[in-house]
Design an enzyme around this catalytic site. Structure first.
Site, short mmCIF file in Angstrom:
data_model
loop_
_atom_site.label_atom_id
_atom_site.label_comp_id
_atom_site.label_asym_id
_atom_site.label_seq_id
_atom_site.Cartn_x
_atom_site.Cartn_y
_atom_site.Cartn_z
N HIS A 25 0.92 -1.09 -0.16
CA HIS A 25 -0.07 -0.10 -0.07
C HIS A 25 0.82 1.40 -0.06
O HIS A 25 0.82 2.06 -0.64
CB HIS A 25 -1.11 -0.09 1.10
CG HIS A 25 -1.85 1.14 1.41
ND1 HIS A 25 -2.83 1.35 0.66
CD2 HIS A 25 -1.74 2.26 2.43
CE1 HIS A 25 -3.43 2.54 0.86
NE2 HIS A 25 -2.75 2.93 1.87
N LYS A 67 -9.71 12.02 6.93
CA LYS A 67 -9.96 10.79 7.53
C LYS A 67 -10.85 11.15 8.86
O LYS A 67 -10.99 10.28 9.54
CB LYS A 67 -8.33 10.41 8.11
CG LYS A 67 -7.28 10.35 7.03
CD LYS A 67 -7.51 8.99 6.46
CE LYS A 67 -6.23 8.57 5.49
NZ LYS A 67 -6.36 7.28 5.10
N GLU A 107 -8.84 -2.51 6.66
CA GLU A 107 -7.81 -2.53 7.62
C GLU A 107 -8.24 -3.45 8.81
O GLU A 107 -9.67 -3.81 8.84
CB GLU A 107 -7.64 -1.27 8.48
CG GLU A 107 -7.39 0.09 7.41
CD GLU A 107 -6.61 1.12 8.21
OE1 GLU A 107 -6.42 1.14 9.06
OE2 GLU A 107 -6.54 2.19 7.10
N THR A 120 -4.41 0.36 5.64
CA THR A 120 -4.83 -0.57 4.46
C THR A 120 -3.95 -1.50 4.16
O THR A 120 -2.74 -1.51 3.87
CB THR A 120 -4.75 0.35 3.31
OG1 THR A 120 -5.39 1.65 3.71
CG2 THR A 120 -5.53 -0.34 2.08
N ARG A 158 4.10 10.68 -5.23
CA ARG A 158 5.65 11.04 -5.65
C ARG A 158 5.99 9.80 -6.52
O ARG A 158 7.00 9.10 -6.12
CB ARG A 158 6.26 11.03 -4.34
CG ARG A 158 5.79 12.06 -3.03
CD ARG A 158 6.67 11.90 -1.99
NE ARG A 158 6.70 10.40 -1.47
CZ ARG A 158 5.69 9.92 -0.54
NH1 ARG A 158 4.87 10.71 -0.33
NH2 ARG A 158 5.43 8.69 -0.29
MN MN Z 1 -5.78 4.19 7.16
#
Ligand code: MN
Length: 442
Positions: free
Chosen positions: A148, A267, A215, A373, A157
């Site tokens: 991930h 988040k 998750e 994740t 990036r």
């Molecule tokens: Mn997370």
């Protein structure tokens, strides 16, 4: 943790549905939740309390306490399970959790003398509603899948996908616990600042790139005193158990705000956990060796041990399903969009706990750690749409022809998980499910 009689694959329960090989909750599992009976009235005065899943039933532990069905020495522990969260039982420690598990296993086994008394303490899961299993004081989300981290790093990036610290330090951010909800909720698409790629200035708008994250959630049991780090080989004694966790993420808000201090509004609007916490003891048969490729940096000594190398990983299958409004209208089942495993984790549960506390930071009963994740190496195993669609450039196509780059209003995401081994039965984690509502009016 050594295997004991509660892990015996031959054990059967007098609750017949627990003996179905497809059940998430055979007698070898015995996970905890906070529940009550649903009510038809708008007000429900029934108190939330703890229960243990067995087949399609819940053993009501407040009722077991009242019935005096267990030995007197367990009464103080059972009393903590009459409370509306598990924090008190989480604080009791691993030997007490283990004593309770043994008693539950014996009393729910075929032929147990407690059968008649405990039958009166069962509530069908179909008649139950759940609350958060614990008061979550603090919540920290890790970033423990190197796949991930590399996939996402490539998008943000391209020339420098994996930052040099990644292979040395378990990366995490301190998250927001107030917006963590138990499975079955709905939430509004978040508003936030976005900067369209071709514009110089940001706008306030509903996120257009709303995503899920597959998750594992790790609940801390006993904490540590401020200034007293938890050594690696003791770390799992501080973990009460494991659940499923969806760290909903607004990728466009994230892209604009994340530097230099990390995620904030991207988040903080919603996270979803499964109601059931599977204890570390129940997970003992599914442990695996923890490995680190020889050409990668090996962990610093405080994050390395023989015990970690032998059994630090957990073979836990993880799945994500989507159900769109059209699928719901056509009565079509949810469709799986990810199939991964917690054994892809670059950092173990124990390494996350030890690293979190090595500064002296105190963890408390009911604190929650997210694994990050949990993507594997293959295309089908990525645990977020950001990765599956290559940053929104390649939509995924569902069986009914619908396409998604990111989530649409009305979409439901359901996470599932299970462990299975040739010498141990399948045990499941239930569901972590939630639905996206349209954005609030600005
Ligand atoms: Mn997370």
């Amino acid at each position: 943790m050594p295997l004991n009689q509660t892990h015996d694959p031959e054990l059967r329960s007098w609750v017949a549905s627990a003996n179905n090989a497809n059940s998430d909750f055979p007698i070898q599992n015995l996970p905890f939740a906070i529940f009550r009976r649903k009510s038809d009235n708008s007000t429900n005065n029934e108190a939330f309390r703890a229960g243990v899943a067995i087949g399609d039933q819940i053993l009501d532990l407040a009722a077991v306490y009242k019935a005096n069905a267990f030995p007197k020495s367990l009464a103080p522990t059972l009393h903590t399970l009459t409370q509306p969260n598990l924090n008190q039982v989480m604080a009791l420690g691993s030997s007490e959790w283990s004593r309770l598990r043994l008693q539950l296993s014996q009393a729910l086994s075929q032929g147990a003398s407690e059968e008649t008394e405990l039958k009166a303490c069962l509530v069908p899961q179909s008649q139950a509603e759940y609350d958060l299993p614990a008061h979550i004081g603090d919540y920290t989300d890790f970033y423990s899948s190197i796949h991930h981290a590399t996939n996402v790093g490539k998008l943000f990036r391209p020339d420098n996908p994996l930052l040099p610290n990644y292979q040395w330090v378990p990366i995490a951010y301190h998250g927001r616990s107030s917006s963590i909800k138990v499975s079955g909720h709905e939430f509004h698409r978040p508003l936030g600042q976005l900067k369209p790629p071709h514009k110089d200035t940001p706008v306030l708008a509903p996120s257009q790139r709303l995503d899920y994250e597959l998750e594992v959630g790790i609940f801390i049991g006993t904490g540590n005193d401020l200034g007293h780090p938890i050594p690696l080989d003791e770390a799992e004694n501080h973990v009460f158990g494991i659940c499923l966790f969806n760290d909903w993420s607004a990728r466009d808000i994230q892209g604009w705000e994340y530097q230099p201090l990390g995620p904030f509004l991207a988040k903080n609007f919603a996270s979803t956990i499964s109601p059931w916490i599977v204890t570390m003891e129940a997970l003992a048969p599914y442990r695996q060796a923890w490995t680190r490729p020889a050409d990668h940096p090996q962990p610093l000594p405080y994050l390395d041990s023989e015990q970690l190398r032998q059994q630090g990983a957990l073979d836990m299958h993880l799945e994500a399903y989507i159900q769109t409004p059209l699928m719901r209208e056509q009565n079509a089942p949810a469709e799986r969009i990810a199939l991964s495993n917690f054994n892809h984790s670059y950092w173990s549960v124990s390494q996350m706990v030890t690293h979190h506390s090595i500064s002296g930071c105190n963890l408390r009963p009911g604190d929650l750690l997210g694994s990050g994740t949990m993507s594997g190496a293959s295309e089908k195993s990525v645990g977020a749409l950001l990765e599956a669609t290559h940053g929104g450039k390649k939509p995924i196509t569902l069986t009914n022809g619908e396409q998604r780059t990111f989530l649409a209003d009305g979409d439901t995401i359901t996470l599932k998980g299970f462990c299975q081994h040739s010498n141990a039965p399948r045990i499941g984690f239930g569901d972590a499910s939630a639905t996206v509502l349209p954005a609030m009016k600005m």
